[in-house]
Design a protein around this motif. Structure first.
Motif, PDB file in Angstrom:
ATOM      1  N   ASN A 118       0.820  -1.123   0.048  1.00 15.61           N
ATOM      2  CA  ASN A 118      -0.065  -0.136  -0.165  1.00 15.61           C
ATOM      3  C   ASN A 118       0.927   1.114   0.190  1.00 15.61           C
ATOM      4  O   ASN A 118       1.662   1.445   0.989  1.00 15.61           O
ATOM      5  CB  ASN A 118      -0.837   0.063   1.091  1.00 15.61           C
ATOM      6  N   ALA A 119       0.996   2.137  -1.251  1.00 15.21           N
ATOM      7  CA  ALA A 119       1.453   3.379  -1.344  1.00 15.21           C
ATOM      8  C   ALA A 119       0.703   4.554  -1.417  1.00 15.21           C
ATOM      9  O   ALA A 119      -0.344   4.402  -1.919  1.00 15.21           O
ATOM     10  CB  ALA A 119       2.516   3.379  -2.611  1.00 15.21           C
ATOM     11  N   SER A 155      -2.368  10.457  -3.800  1.00 16.52           N
ATOM     12  CA  SER A 155      -2.736   9.387  -4.700  1.00 16.52           C
ATOM     13  C   SER A 155      -2.447   8.083  -4.142  1.00 16.52           C
ATOM     14  O   SER A 155      -1.629   8.008  -2.857  1.00 16.52           O
ATOM     15  CB  SER A 155      -1.763   9.170  -5.949  1.00 16.52           C
ATOM     16  N   SER A 156      -3.191   7.115  -4.045  1.00 14.24           N
ATOM     17  CA  SER A 156      -2.934   5.792  -3.334  1.00 14.24           C
ATOM     18  C   SER A 156      -2.946   4.532  -4.152  1.00 14.24           C
ATOM     19  O   SER A 156      -3.669   4.449  -5.270  1.00 14.24           O
ATOM     20  CB  SER A 156      -4.039   5.719  -2.337  1.00 14.24           C
ATOM     21  N   THR A 157      -1.899   3.638  -4.080  1.00 13.74           N
ATOM     22  CA  THR A 157      -1.780   2.516  -5.034  1.00 13.74           C
ATOM     23  C   THR A 157      -1.843   1.155  -3.881  1.00 13.74           C
ATOM     24  O   THR A 157      -0.981   1.058  -2.877  1.00 13.74           O
ATOM     25  CB  THR A 157      -0.548   2.457  -5.590  1.00 13.74           C
ATOM     26  N   LEU A 158      -2.834   0.377  -4.391  1.00 13.23           N
ATOM     27  CA  LEU A 158      -2.736  -0.991  -3.508  1.00 13.23           C
ATOM     28  C   LEU A 158      -2.287  -1.926  -4.338  1.00 13.23           C
ATOM     29  O   LEU A 158      -3.255  -2.135  -5.339  1.00 13.23           O
ATOM     30  CB  LEU A 158      -4.357  -1.168  -2.675  1.00 13.23           C
ATOM     31  N   THR A 159      -1.522  -2.966  -4.185  1.00 18.20           N
ATOM     32  CA  THR A 159      -1.173  -3.887  -5.003  1.00 18.20           C
ATOM     33  C   THR A 159      -1.108  -5.308  -4.119  1.00 18.20           C
ATOM     34  O   THR A 159      -0.653  -5.424  -3.214  1.00 18.20           O
ATOM     35  CB  THR A 159       0.464  -3.815  -5.415  1.00 18.20           C
ATOM     36  N   ASN A 160      -1.784  -6.394  -4.715  1.00 19.68           N
ATOM     37  CA  ASN A 160      -1.688  -7.735  -4.188  1.00 19.68           C
ATOM     38  C   ASN A 160      -1.039  -8.685  -5.295  1.00 19.68           C
ATOM     39  O   ASN A 160      -1.484  -8.501  -6.406  1.00 19.68           O
ATOM     40  CB  ASN A 160      -3.151  -8.271  -3.920  1.00 19.68           C
ATOM     41  N   SER A 161      -0.154  -9.462  -4.797  1.00 19.80           N
ATOM     42  CA  SER A 161       0.527 -10.306  -5.534  1.00 19.80           C
ATOM     43  C   SER A 161       0.747 -11.508  -4.817  1.00 19.80           C
ATOM     44  O   SER A 161       0.520 -11.863  -3.872  1.00 19.80           O
ATOM     45  CB  SER A 161       1.670  -9.576  -5.944  1.00 19.80           C
ATOM     46  N   TYR A 162       0.711 -12.647  -5.852  1.00 18.65           N
ATOM     47  CA  TYR A 162       1.244 -14.050  -5.603  1.00 18.65           C
ATOM     48  C   TYR A 162       2.502 -14.501  -6.290  1.00 18.65           C
ATOM     49  O   TYR A 162       2.924 -14.210  -7.461  1.00 18.65           O
ATOM     50  CB  TYR A 162       0.094 -14.843  -5.490  1.00 18.65           C
ATOM     51  N   ASP A 163       3.089 -15.510  -5.804  1.00 15.07           N
ATOM     52  CA  ASP A 163       4.239 -16.290  -6.401  1.00 15.07           C
ATOM     53  C   ASP A 163       4.144 -17.693  -6.249  1.00 15.07           C
ATOM     54  O   ASP A 163       3.938 -17.968  -4.787  1.00 15.07           O
ATOM     55  CB  ASP A 163       5.546 -15.668  -5.918  1.00 15.07           C
ATOM     56  N   VAL A 164       4.301 -18.664  -7.338  1.00 18.20           N
ATOM     57  CA  VAL A 164       4.216 -20.118  -6.950  1.00 18.20           C
ATOM     58  C   VAL A 164       5.678 -20.438  -7.702  1.00 18.20           C
ATOM     59  O   VAL A 164       5.630 -20.163  -8.996  1.00 18.20           O
ATOM     60  CB  VAL A 164       3.186 -20.690  -7.615  1.00 18.20           C
ATOM     61  N   THR A 165       6.517 -21.181  -7.245  1.00 19.70           N
ATOM     62  CA  THR A 165       7.809 -21.597  -7.830  1.00 19.70           C
ATOM     63  C   THR A 165       8.025 -23.059  -7.312  1.00 19.70           C
ATOM     64  O   THR A 165       8.127 -23.521  -6.324  1.00 19.70           O
ATOM     65  CB  THR A 165       8.818 -20.880  -7.213  1.00 19.70           C
ATOM     66  N   ASN A 176      -5.281   2.031  -8.322  1.00 18.07           N
ATOM     67  CA  ASN A 176      -4.740   3.616  -8.180  1.00 18.07           C
ATOM     68  C   ASN A 176      -5.692   4.569  -7.761  1.00 18.07           C
ATOM     69  O   ASN A 176      -6.909   4.175  -8.539  1.00 18.07           O
ATOM     70  CB  ASN A 176      -3.805   3.976  -9.278  1.00 18.07           C
ATOM     71  N   ALA A 177      -5.781   5.354  -6.681  1.00 17.78           N
ATOM     72  CA  ALA A 177      -6.616   6.161  -6.614  1.00 17.78           C
ATOM     73  C   ALA A 177      -6.243   7.546  -6.691  1.00 17.78           C
ATOM     74  O   ALA A 177      -4.951   7.787  -5.877  1.00 17.78           O
ATOM     75  CB  ALA A 177      -7.465   6.091  -5.353  1.00 17.78           C
ATOM     76  N   PHE A 178      -6.712   8.586  -7.432  1.00 17.37           N
ATOM     77  CA  PHE A 178      -5.991  10.000  -7.500  1.00 17.37           C
ATOM     78  C   PHE A 178      -7.130  10.752  -7.318  1.00 17.37           C
ATOM     79  O   PHE A 178      -8.378  10.673  -7.641  1.00 17.37           O
ATOM     80  CB  PHE A 178      -5.690  10.071  -9.010  1.00 17.37           C
ATOM     81  N   THR A 179      -6.738  11.879  -6.562  1.00 19.44           N
ATOM     82  CA  THR A 179      -7.813  12.864  -6.386  1.00 19.44           C
ATOM     83  C   THR A 179      -7.968  13.809  -7.590  1.00 19.44           C
ATOM     84  O   THR A 179      -9.163  14.483  -7.643  1.00 19.44           O
ATOM     85  CB  THR A 179      -7.308  13.741  -5.112  1.00 19.44           C
TER      86      THR A 179
END
Length: 591
Positions: free
Chosen positions: A220-221, A230-240, A441-444
């Motif tokens: 969360n940035a 501005s606000s950026t929320l990122t969800n990620s996953y990895d499978v190796t 992403n959220a921008f005012t």
């Protein structure tokens, strides 16, 4: 929403697969085999006594565990002490009269008598079986040996730890502030941003040579700038997933260390079995040594009594003038000789008793003062119980603890060859990586933006040491060690055969020796009777009678010694063939 559901299903399925493949394979590898019969069906054994010992069965194909059982112990001496109020009644008298003093002295004397009785414990009956069970339960040296399998078993847990899943996670927070001067312009700019990152992952190595890693993270940035936030929320996953294709491939090499650790545990249990059999043999041998010393004391005491009677008879004849005084010297010398033998026999019994007490370690405040009465009698073994030597050899080749240890060590060597042979191969791994993320992403000052990303990558990684001398040397070392272990096993089989056949010969010799000593004792009794009759009618001398007595005592000692030697010979035969525990009725669970 469908994308999120897909990610959750992948993560859940991967975790379940890791646990199932990893733990399931290890558990299957640790599954024991069924127990087998030890002694022939027609073999007679003492009624079973199950004890709390981590002993293996007689053959290495079995692996059974013991549970807590009731132990048989020798009862401690019970000493009844008189009540104090019944002893010192004179202290109730307050006067200083002579009668009071007399009563007080009488009370002190009674107190001393009771103390003497209390300090002299009643001997505790001790049979051969009770002595063996007490030693197995309480012997100090053997209690040290009993811990060894438990220590060795910890190596199995250490090897299983290689397949334990590892969970890791992190969370970070950062904040930045940037101030800039407008340099003559009307405005100054100030920028603030903050970031919060968090993630969790699980990794597990499977016995197939597969490494699986699953991960998920969230970021969360937030940023504050002059023209808007501005606000950026990122969800990620990895499978190796990484799979070894050459070196490290398959359960054979990856479970080799675990199987070796399990064999170490089984070897330590057979060491404990050998120590238990050695302790039983040591206790029984010490027990029979005490019996021999007791019987010798009784024989020497009887001979001492007869020698004193002989002196009295000689003195009576000297007094009436029927015999010269020189005849008394020979009788007195014989009496002194009997006293010497009696002193030696009592000293020998005292030493043997101390050794036996140390072995059985009875429950007592002071074991060195523990009084015991040995109840076993040295009875000649029945000859019809002795099977052919070949039957004993077959049992020995199956059940000798040291021989089974050598067999298990050979299996360890075979596993080491498998492990080092795999090390000769180059390292070639195939990997597959699946990743994805979703951001918002959220921008005012403008409209919001959402998006998704996904990535799939696969490849091969190879590594090889030129010359590979270390792995080649390890493999050659394992092969030579395996060859040496096989030769040691063949040599030990010959040693076992020699031990059993030698012990069998000794049993046969002891059987014949018992017959011979019994016949000698009977002839010496007749010789003594004849010599004494001749002495009474004046046709023999004190020296000849003393010699006949000496010969009889020696034959009596030799007879009881041969009977006990026969018991020890049978004991040694059972020890050499590895069946002493079963023949003494010491059984473990599932036997």
């Amino acid at each position: 929403m469908k994308f999120d559901r897909l990610v959750k299903n992948i993560l859940a399925g991967g975790v379940i697969a890791c646990f199932y493949l990893g733990f399931g394979t290890v558990i299957i590898a640790a599954e024991p085999e069924a127990p087998a019969s030890v002694l022939p069906d027609n073999e007679e054994v003492i009624p079973a006594a199950v004890i709390d010992l981590d002993l293996p069965p007689a053959v290495p194909e079995d692996l059974v565990e013991l549970d807590d059982t009731v132990k048989e112990e020798t009862p401690a001496p019970a000493v009844k002490i008189a009540d104090e109020k019944d002893i010192v009644k004179s202290e109730e008298v307050k006067t200083d009269t002579g009668e009071a003093k007399a009563d007080k002295a009488k009370g002190e004397a009674e107190m001393q008598i009771v103390d003497d009785v209390a300090n002299k414990a009643k001997p505790n009956p001790l049979g051969l079986r009770e002595a063996v069970l007490s030693a197995l339960d309480r012997n100090v040296a053997f209690s040290i040996d009993r811990i060894s399998p438990m220590i060795t078993r910890t190596g199995e847990a250490q090897e299983r730890a290689a397949f334990d899943p590892t969970i890791s996670g992190d969370i970070t927070y950062s904040r930045n502030k940037d101030e800039s001067d407008g340099h003559g312009t009307l405005t100054d700019e100030t920028t603030r941003d903050s970031t919060t990152d968090g993630g969790v992952s699980i990794q597990e190595f499977l016995p197939t040579g597969t490494t699986v890693e699953l991960g998920a993270s969230r970021s969360n940035a937030n940023a504050e700038i002059a023209n808007g936030d501005s606000s950026t929320l990122t969800n990620s996953y990895d499978v190796t997933v990484t799979q070894s294709l050459l070196r490290g491939f398959g359960t054979g090499v990856n479970l080799a260390s675990l199987k070796q650790a399990k064999l170490d545990t089984r070897i330590s249990r057979y060491e404990l079995r050998g120590a238990a059999e050695a302790l039983i043999a040591e206790v029984e041998s010490a027990y029979w040594d005490c019996i021999l010393a007791e019987k010798s004391i009784a024989i020497y005491e009887k001979s001492l009594e007869i020698a004193q009677q002989q002196i009295d008879e000689v003195k009576a004849r000297i007094d009436i003038g029927n015999m010269a005084e020189t005849e008394l010297i020979a009788s007195e010398a014989e009496l002194a000789s009997r006293r010497e033998d009696l002193i030696d026999a009592r000293g020998e019994y005292a030493k043997n008793r101390l050794y036996l007490v140390k072995l059985i370690n009875p429950e007592s405040d002071n074991i060195w003062k523990y009084e015991m009465k040995l109840t076993a009698e040295p009875v000649q073994e029945k000859e019809n119980k002795l099977d052919s030597v070949e039957n004993h050899v077959v049992l020995g080749l199956r059940q000798r603890a040291d021989l089974n240890q050598a067999r298990l060590s050979l299996k360890q060597g075979e596993l080491e060859v498998v492990r080092t042979r795999n090390g000769l191969l180059p390292k070639l791994d195939m990997f597959v990586h699946l990743g994805g993320s979703r951001y918002a992403n959220a921008f005012t000052a403008s409209s919001d933006k959402d998006g998704r990303k996904s990535a799939l990558s696969a490849g091969l990684a190879m590594e090889y040491v030129l010359g590979n001398r270390a792995q080649k040397a390890s493999h050659e070392h394992a092969q030579l060690s395996l060859e040496q272990a096989q030769a040691s096993l063949d040599n030990m089989k010959q040693i076992v055969q020699v031990d059993i056949r030698t012990a069998y010969i000794e049993v046969e010799r002891s059987n014949e020796q018992v017959k011979a000593t019994t016949a000698t004792r009977k002839l010496r009794e007749e010789s003594l009777r004849t010599e004494r009759e001749k002495f009474r009618v004046g046709q023999s001398t004190s020296i000849l009678v003393a010699q006949a007595w000496r010969d009889l005592v020696e034959s009596q000692i030799a007879e009881i010694s041969s009977v006990i030697a026969q018991r020890k010979a049978m004991l040694n035969l059972y020890l050499q063939e590895g069946t002493l525990l079963e023949r003494r009725g010491i059984l473990t669970k599932n036997q």
